[in-house]
Design a protein around this motif. Structure first.
Motif, short mmCIF file in Angstrom:
data_model
loop_
_atom_site.label_atom_id
_atom_site.label_comp_id
_atom_site.label_asym_id
_atom_site.label_seq_id
_atom_site.Cartn_x
_atom_site.Cartn_y
_atom_site.Cartn_z
N GLY A 152 0.69 47.67 30.36
CA GLY A 152 0.10 46.61 31.15
C GLY A 152 1.00 46.04 32.21
O GLY A 152 0.61 45.10 32.92
N GLU A 153 2.21 46.59 32.36
CA GLU A 153 3.16 46.05 33.32
C GLU A 153 3.64 47.07 34.35
O GLU A 153 3.55 46.83 35.55
CB GLU A 153 4.39 45.46 32.61
N ARG A 154 4.14 48.22 33.88
CA ARG A 154 4.76 49.12 34.84
C ARG A 154 5.02 50.49 34.24
O ARG A 154 5.13 50.65 33.02
CB ARG A 154 6.10 48.55 35.32
N TRP A 155 5.16 51.48 35.12
CA TRP A 155 5.72 52.79 34.82
C TRP A 155 6.89 52.99 35.78
O TRP A 155 6.76 52.69 36.98
CB TRP A 155 4.70 53.91 35.03
N VAL A 156 8.00 53.49 35.27
CA VAL A 156 9.20 53.66 36.08
C VAL A 156 9.57 55.14 36.14
O VAL A 156 9.60 55.83 35.11
CB VAL A 156 10.38 52.84 35.51
N PHE A 157 9.87 55.62 37.35
CA PHE A 157 10.26 57.01 37.57
C PHE A 157 11.53 57.05 38.42
O PHE A 157 11.74 56.18 39.27
CB PHE A 157 9.15 57.78 38.29
N ALA A 158 12.36 58.04 38.20
CA ALA A 158 13.60 58.20 38.97
C ALA A 158 13.64 59.59 39.59
O ALA A 158 13.00 60.54 39.11
CB ALA A 158 14.82 57.99 38.07
#
Length: 541
Positions: free
Chosen positions: A213-219
């Motif tokens: 419900g907040e975020r997905w993080v990718f690098a």
């Protein structure tokens, strides 16, 4: 709704999510006076949480964009002319009888856990996608496939039951998945697997973290092969959940967000902000009125056509969408090579004639009735804002003596009602997300796909089934275009859906973000080339 930041300061909903997302990849400290984030990480706003990291079980449009262009790779990809071009399959050739497609794969590609990506992954993905137990939405596009084998690590052979006229476009849209992580999971369990929320890809960006419900993080994947474009220019991508239009706009203006969809009514305001630019572009999303053809009076095609002829679509696009849309005469946007050249028509005289002929006559009060039954129905919608589209439709049909009651429900109730085996609604107002190969039309109307996620109208007919079969059997591209146009003409004749407008995407983008192209292929089609530079104020739109 308001939330409180770490210092007790009241902030708009989800702005803290953007700050936390920065912290996840070491961009932002937890203190109140945080240092500015590095300029090569992009914060992309999504109206909802991403559905899944697994392409086999995903229908959410932005989730599919992230999968296709950031997290994984596809065998082929659409070029700017919407023709298939090599990608993970660096080349391909056909057997003499065109029943075997030989795919020659990039040799240097690795999964983000370090394992090599091979032809075994291709075989696993295609066979799992075809298996009805998996529930892949495009499974019908692989129905003609017999089997897939890995001849060696870099060569996959796709065998078909019959000769194929052209390269299967589903291979431009289905990312390849890791067999070493998923092959042991029963197909029926893939929808619930832990991989879906912690995916291991092979694309230009690797998964780092998800907060529900907040975020997905990718690098950035620094090992992405040069043959496929090399590592992306951005260090990272954060997909942050920001579900309120005003918060999105405020986030863009403040610099907390780099990319966010904005309401058409806010586009002109954004265009006057020197730190932003507005990109509007065609998208595969068309909105229409879905009739319950199994319930009177909508089981009479004359009523459906009368409603279709009564709606002033030009006014609808102008007033409700601020011009950011295109009038629809059918389900396929005009930018598609498969689109017909038909135009929508407003003909209230013809509409009145059809209603009269069907026995629905005006009463003293102006409302139409048949045997004392008024011509009235509920319009089921998810709706938003002031329901401008719904109210314009209501007004147009009211002028024809048809009473429309707008009934707004939340999305879960709407989808449950739309997808129920027994249709209890009168008319739905809904948008349908498409694909370049038009597989969504078969998912909506083909008998063998009855009961699927897009079977809203439950309208199926032998004539349509034959036409869908012709699209798959076409021996040339010209024949395939003709076959798809025949499908559209049959749908226009039967009219299970009165299509209203083709959406245009409207995105606010930071002026410092360059090489951003958005078109029918999607918002993230060039994400590997996105980079931060001096604001390109000369190219405002």
């Amino acid at each position: 709704m308001k939330l409180h930041g770490p210092c007790g300061v009241s902030t708009a909903r989800h702005v803290p999510c953007v700050r936390i997302a920065r912290a996840v990849i070491g961009i932002l400290a937890t203190a109140c006076m945080a240092p500015p984030r590095p300029s090569d990480v992009v914060i992309y706003a999504s109206g909802t949480d991403l559905e899944s990291g697994n392409p086999l079980v995903t229908v959410h449009p932005l989730s599919r964009q992230v999968q296709r262009y950031a997290l994984f790779v596809t065998l082929a990809r659409y070029d700017s002319t919407l023709a298939p071009a090599p990608y993970a399959a660096r080349a391909w050739d056909w057997s003499a009888d065109r029943r075997t497609l030989v795919l020659h794969l990039a040799g240097a590609l690795r999964w983000h856990d370090g394992q090599p990506s091979t032809a075994r992954d291709v075989a696993f993905t295609l066979l799992a996608a075809r298996d009805e137990r998996t529930g892949y939405p495009r499974a019908a596009d692989l129905a003609s496939m017999d089997t897939v084998e890995a001849r060696d690590d870099s060569t996959a052979m796709v065998h078909f039951r019959a000769a194929q006229a052209s390269f299967p476009l589903v291979l431009c849209e289905l990312p390849i998945l890791p067999a070493h992580l998923l092959a042991s999971i029963p197909r029926a369990e893939l929808r619930r697997g832990s991989f879906n929320l912690a995916p291991v890809g092979s694309g230009p960006f690797r998964f780092v973290e998800r907060r529900a419900g907040e975020r997905w993080v990718f690098a950035r994947n620094d090992s992405f092969p040069a043959a496929l474009g090399g590592p992306p220019r951005l260090a990272g991508l954060v997909v942050a959940v920001v579900d309120e239009p005003t918060t999105k706009f405020a986030g863009l203006a403040s610099g907390d967000l780099d990319v966010a969809g904005i309401a058409p009514t806010m586009a002109q305001l954004a265009a006057h902000d020197p730190s932003l630019r507005v990109i509007d572009y065609p998208v595969l999303f068309t909105t229409g009125l879905v009739f319950n053809v199994h319930r009177p009076p909508f089981d009479d095609a004359r009523i459906r056509h009368a409603i279709d002829l009564s709606i002033d679509r030009e006014r609808l696009v102008r007033a409700a969408l601020a011009g950011y849309g295109r009038v629809a005469a059918g389900p396929v946007p005009t930018e598609s090579p498969f689109a017909t050249r038909d135009s929508a028509v407003v003909d209230t005289v013809r509409a009145d004639s059809l209603l009269d002929a069907a026995g629905w006559r005006r009463t003293v009060g102006g409302l139409r009735a048949h045997a004392s039954t008024p011509l009235a129905f509920d319009l089921l919608t998810v709706g938003s804002g002031d329901n401008a589209v719904e109210q314009l439709v209501q007004a147009d049909l009211g002028a024809r003596g048809i009473r429309v009651e707008i009934r707004q429900v939340e999305i879960g109730t709407f989808l449950t009602t739309a997808r129920a085996a027994k249709k209890t609604f009168d008319v739905l107002l809904t948008g349908v997300s498409g694909d370049l190969s038009l597989a969504y039309l078969a998912a909506m109307y083909e008998t063998r796909q009855a009961g699927g996620a897009l079977d809203y109208s439950a309208f199926h007919a032998p004539a349509l089934d034959s036409l869908f079969a012709a699209t798959r059997a076409a021996a040339s591209e010209t024949a395939r275009v003709d076959a798809w146009r025949s499908v559209q003409r049959e749908l226009a004749r039967e009219l299970p859906v009165a299509w209203l407008y083709h959406s245009r995407g409207v995105q606010g983008v930071s002026a410092r973000l360059q090489n951003v192209v958005m078109d029918l292929r999607g918002e993230m089609v060039t994400i590997s080339r996105w980079e931060i530079g001096a604001p390109a104020l000369a190219s405002r739109r």
